[in-house]
Design a protein around this motif. Structure first.
Motif, mmCIF file in Angstrom:
data_model
loop_
_atom_site.group_PDB
_atom_site.id
_atom_site.type_symbol
_atom_site.label_atom_id
_atom_site.label_comp_id
_atom_site.label_asym_id
_atom_site.label_seq_id
_atom_site.Cartn_x
_atom_site.Cartn_y
_atom_site.Cartn_z
ATOM 1 N N ALA A 162 -12.383 79.397 -18.575
ATOM 2 C CA ALA A 162 -11.863 78.181 -17.976
ATOM 3 C C ALA A 162 -10.614 78.491 -17.151
ATOM 4 O O ALA A 162 -9.811 79.346 -17.514
ATOM 5 C CB ALA A 162 -11.545 77.154 -19.054
ATOM 6 N N TYR B 244 -7.380 76.577 -14.553
ATOM 7 C CA TYR B 244 -6.676 75.399 -14.063
ATOM 8 C C TYR B 244 -5.413 75.903 -13.377
ATOM 9 O O TYR B 244 -5.017 77.075 -13.511
ATOM 10 C CB TYR B 244 -6.320 74.430 -15.207
ATOM 11 C CG TYR B 244 -5.241 74.941 -16.129
ATOM 12 C CD1 TYR B 244 -3.901 74.618 -15.922
ATOM 13 C CD2 TYR B 244 -5.561 75.791 -17.206
ATOM 14 C CE1 TYR B 244 -2.905 75.114 -16.769
ATOM 15 C CE2 TYR B 244 -4.578 76.276 -18.040
ATOM 16 C CZ TYR B 244 -3.256 75.948 -17.813
ATOM 17 O OH TYR B 244 -2.276 76.437 -18.648
ATOM 18 N N GLU C 266 -4.482 80.065 -16.429
ATOM 19 C CA GLU C 266 -3.793 79.266 -15.400
ATOM 20 C C GLU C 266 -3.700 80.119 -14.135
ATOM 21 O O GLU C 266 -3.116 81.212 -14.157
ATOM 22 C CB GLU C 266 -2.401 78.868 -15.871
ATOM 23 C CG GLU C 266 -1.656 78.031 -14.829
ATOM 24 C CD GLU C 266 -0.265 77.648 -15.292
ATOM 25 O OE1 GLU C 266 0.466 77.021 -14.471
ATOM 26 O OE2 GLU C 266 0.134 77.955 -16.432
ATOM 27 N N GLY D 211 -7.987 70.798 -12.546
ATOM 28 C CA GLY D 211 -8.055 70.964 -13.991
ATOM 29 C C GLY D 211 -6.755 70.511 -14.659
ATOM 30 O O GLY D 211 -5.869 69.907 -14.028
ATOM 31 N N SER D 212 -6.649 70.799 -15.942
ATOM 32 C CA SER D 212 -5.458 70.408 -16.701
ATOM 33 C C SER D 212 -5.192 71.431 -17.789
ATOM 34 O O SER D 212 -6.102 72.064 -18.327
ATOM 35 C CB SER D 212 -5.656 69.017 -17.326
ATOM 36 O OG SER D 212 -4.585 68.694 -18.183
ATOM 37 N N GLU D 213 -3.887 71.603 -18.085
ATOM 38 C CA GLU D 213 -3.534 72.521 -19.159
ATOM 39 C C GLU D 213 -3.779 71.939 -20.542
ATOM 40 O O GLU D 213 -3.722 72.655 -21.539
ATOM 41 C CB GLU D 213 -2.060 72.918 -19.035
ATOM 42 C CG GLU D 213 -1.087 71.764 -19.170
ATOM 43 C CD GLU D 213 0.352 72.191 -18.995
ATOM 44 O OE1 GLU D 213 0.601 73.419 -19.040
ATOM 45 O OE2 GLU D 213 1.217 71.333 -18.792
ATOM 46 N N LYS E 36 -11.532 71.295 -16.918
ATOM 47 C CA LYS E 36 -11.046 72.483 -16.229
ATOM 48 C C LYS E 36 -12.177 73.033 -15.356
ATOM 49 O O LYS E 36 -13.312 72.586 -15.446
ATOM 50 C CB LYS E 36 -10.582 73.537 -17.239
ATOM 51 C CG LYS E 36 -9.383 73.102 -18.081
ATOM 52 C CD LYS E 36 -9.053 74.149 -19.124
ATOM 53 C CE LYS E 36 -7.797 73.755 -19.904
ATOM 54 N NZ LYS E 36 -7.874 72.417 -20.539
ATOM 55 N N VAL F 201 -8.980 81.032 -21.314
ATOM 56 C CA VAL F 201 -8.500 79.937 -20.471
ATOM 57 C C VAL F 201 -7.329 80.481 -19.668
ATOM 58 O O VAL F 201 -6.369 81.002 -20.245
ATOM 59 C CB VAL F 201 -8.061 78.724 -21.314
ATOM 60 C CG1 VAL F 201 -7.499 77.634 -20.400
ATOM 61 C CG2 VAL F 201 -9.215 78.190 -22.126
#
Length: 303
Positions: A33, A35, A119, A76-78, A84, A117
């Motif tokens: 994922a 974001y 960023e 997306g979002s944390e 995401k 995941v």
């Protein structure tokens, strides 16, 4: 690039949301994922911007790949349970992914790792097409070629004519020239006649593109000499000659005296002698007969 590993419980929830079909060979790897922030030409990307990840083995056009932004400047979002960008498929560990914004490559890459995941901030420079609805095929781009700019008017002169080339004082002389417009727009052109370097006359003409026009000047000069002519660079000459007095007619010669010719005498007629002699004979016979008769009468009176 910043990587985060989510707790087993959170990953279990993600697997429940984004699980892929079970293949005969076994359970597929967990998705990766993504974001982060997103900018277009140095400004936060507007809501509705499309973000997509591509790479070998990546499933395309599936849920959350591509993903459409719902917050300006973010995809997306944390938050653990927020949507995401989900990259899944039969992907080999360490496969390099490339990220696209509205179909334009950002140049950003990341390695794919099952269950992670990450960023990842994205930026795109230059013109990015407007956001598209996932799954829709963008219309083909059309490029209109502007029409070529027409060439401005351009003029050329030819065919300088002077008639007559020799004239008498006060006689008119016609000077003509042909003006052509070789450009692609109509235009005005001034034609100037100079005689012996001095401006004699000028005319302005308007000529359509590709057309031509004859320009005439009529002049007369009283002084006998040779005159130079110049019409916008085309040159020639004409001559005014002194008038020569007409020679006086010579006196008519007197007719020579001719002696009088005597009237011709009528030719003498030819004498018809046979007739003449016949007349004479008849006259003589009549005279003899008269004489004999007179004698007889005289004798009768005597007896």
């Amino acid at each position: 690039m910043k990587a985060k590993t989510i707790a087993f419980v959170i990953l279990a929830g993600l697997l429940t949301l984004f699980a892929t079909p079970v293949y005969a060979q076994g359970v597929p790897p967990l998705p990766h994922a993504f974001y982060g922030e997103i900018e277009i030409n140095g400004s936060p990307a507007p809501v509705g911007t499309v973000v997509e990840a591509k790479g070998e083995g990546v499933q395309a056009d599936v849920e959350n790949n591509p993903i459409v932004t719902t917050v300006e400047g973010w995809y997306g979002s944390e938050e653990a349970l927020e949507p995401k960008l989900i990259v899944q498929g039969e992907i080999t560990e360490g496969t390099v992914l490339t990220f696209y914004v509205n179909g334009v490559s950002t140049g950003e890459t990341a390695e794919w790792h099952s269950g992670e995941v990450t960023e990842l901030d994205l930026t795109v420079a230059g013109e990015a097409p407007p956001p598209e609805t996932p799954g829709e095929t963008p219309p083909p781009e059309t490029t209109e070629t502007p029409p070529p700019t027409p060439k401005p008017a351009a003029f050329s002169l030819s065919s300088l004519t002077i008639s007559p080339n020799e004239a008498t004082p006060g006689e008119t002389v016609t000077i003509s020239v042909n003006v052509a417009n070789t450009g692609e727009e109509a235009g005005n052109y001034e034609v100037t006649l100079k005689i012996d370097g001095e401006v004699e006359a000028s005319k302005e003409v308007t000529i359509d593109p590709g057309a031509s026009q004859e320009v005439l000047f009529i002049v007369s000069k009283d002084v006998a000499k040779t005159y130079s002519v110049d019409v916008n660079g085309l040159s020639g000459t004409f001559v005014v000659e002194e008038e020569t007095p007409a020679p006086s007619a010579p006196p008519a010669p007197s007719a020579p005296s001719t002696p009088a010719t005597p009237a011709p005498t009528a030719p003498a007629k030819a004498i018809n002698w046979p007739v003449l002699w016949g007349v004479i004979g008849v006259s003589v016979a009549i005279g003899v007969a008269s004489f004999v008769q007179a004698r007889r009468r005289a004798r009768g009176r005597l007896y």
